[in-house]
Design a protein around this motif. Sequence first.
Motif, mmCIF file in Angstrom:
data_model
loop_
_atom_site.group_PDB
_atom_site.id
_atom_site.type_symbol
_atom_site.label_atom_id
_atom_site.label_comp_id
_atom_site.label_asym_id
_atom_site.label_seq_id
_atom_site.Cartn_x
_atom_site.Cartn_y
_atom_site.Cartn_z
ATOM 1 N N GLU A 125 -5.481 -15.008 2.771
ATOM 2 C CA GLU A 125 -5.797 -13.779 3.489
ATOM 3 C C GLU A 125 -5.598 -12.576 2.573
ATOM 4 N N PRO A 126 -6.256 -11.487 2.854
ATOM 5 C CA PRO A 126 -6.034 -10.274 2.046
ATOM 6 C C PRO A 126 -4.621 -9.747 2.295
ATOM 7 N N PRO A 127 -4.018 -9.083 1.317
ATOM 8 C CA PRO A 127 -2.661 -8.578 1.497
ATOM 9 C C PRO A 127 -2.615 -7.494 2.569
ATOM 10 N N LEU A 128 -1.515 -7.451 3.269
ATOM 11 C CA LEU A 128 -1.321 -6.437 4.293
ATOM 12 C C LEU A 128 -0.755 -5.181 3.658
ATOM 13 N N SER A 129 -0.846 -4.076 4.363
ATOM 14 C CA SER A 129 -0.320 -2.830 3.825
ATOM 15 C C SER A 129 1.197 -2.905 3.678
ATOM 16 N N ILE A 130 1.862 -3.702 4.522
ATOM 17 C CA ILE A 130 3.318 -3.817 4.419
ATOM 18 C C ILE A 130 3.709 -4.566 3.144
ATOM 19 N N ASP A 131 2.828 -5.454 2.657
ATOM 20 C CA ASP A 131 3.110 -6.145 1.395
ATOM 21 C C ASP A 131 3.220 -5.152 0.250
ATOM 22 N N LEU A 132 2.328 -4.177 0.222
ATOM 23 C CA LEU A 132 2.372 -3.158 -0.814
ATOM 24 C C LEU A 132 3.657 -2.341 -0.703
ATOM 25 N N THR A 133 4.055 -2.033 0.530
ATOM 26 C CA THR A 133 5.284 -1.263 0.741
ATOM 27 C C THR A 133 6.485 -2.016 0.189
ATOM 28 N N PHE A 134 6.590 -3.305 0.469
ATOM 29 C CA PHE A 134 7.723 -4.081 -0.032
ATOM 30 C C PHE A 134 7.659 -4.230 -1.556
ATOM 31 N N HIS A 135 6.454 -4.334 -2.102
ATOM 32 C CA HIS A 135 6.325 -4.412 -3.559
ATOM 33 C C HIS A 135 6.853 -3.125 -4.200
ATOM 34 N N LEU A 136 6.467 -1.981 -3.633
ATOM 35 C CA LEU A 136 6.958 -0.710 -4.154
ATOM 36 C C LEU A 136 8.463 -0.582 -3.991
ATOM 37 N N LEU A 137 8.986 -1.049 -2.865
ATOM 38 C CA LEU A 137 10.435 -0.992 -2.637
ATOM 39 C C LEU A 137 11.175 -1.848 -3.665
ATOM 40 N N HIS A 192 10.143 -2.643 -6.628
ATOM 41 C CA HIS A 192 10.004 -1.978 -7.923
ATOM 42 C C HIS A 192 10.984 -0.807 -8.042
ATOM 43 N N LEU A 193 11.104 -0.009 -6.988
ATOM 44 C CA LEU A 193 12.040 1.114 -7.013
ATOM 45 C C LEU A 193 13.483 0.638 -7.112
ATOM 46 N N LEU A 194 13.802 -0.457 -6.446
ATOM 47 C CA LEU A 194 15.160 -1.003 -6.537
ATOM 48 C C LEU A 194 15.461 -1.483 -7.954
ATOM 49 N N LEU A 195 14.473 -2.106 -8.606
ATOM 50 C CA LEU A 195 14.668 -2.534 -10.000
ATOM 51 C C LEU A 195 14.890 -1.344 -10.917
ATOM 52 N N LEU A 196 14.119 -0.283 -10.716
ATOM 53 C CA LEU A 196 14.291 0.919 -11.530
ATOM 54 C C LEU A 196 15.666 1.540 -11.300
ATOM 55 N N ALA A 197 16.097 1.593 -10.050
ATOM 56 C CA ALA A 197 17.406 2.171 -9.740
ATOM 57 C C ALA A 197 18.523 1.333 -10.346
ATOM 58 N N ARG A 198 18.376 0.019 -10.299
ATOM 59 C CA ARG A 198 19.396 -0.856 -10.882
ATOM 60 C C ARG A 198 19.478 -0.665 -12.400
#
Length: 101
Positions: free
Chosen positions: A61-73, A75-81
Amino acid sequence: MLRALLTLLLLLAPPPPAAARPARPDGSVPAAAAGPGERDPPPWPPLSPPVPERWRTRRDEPPLSIDLTFHLLRHLLLLARAQSQRARADSNRLILDAVGR
């Protein structure tokens, strides 16, 4: 929890010795009891490792918009760490320089 532990112990314990089988009405002895040292099969199947499942592949299935949100989250957590680790390394370096190591 105690109930779960007792259940586990009962499942892992060896089965009790088989009771002597009475003779059949015609006087013959059942075949399983005829040989010396033979026992009944255990009442449960032997423990075996679970069957490995096939690895999940990317879904069709195509990715949902929430998938992108979790991907960004993530990524931001990795940057913060990484930023936190750099700040900690800098403060540790200052402390060790002050101590003289």
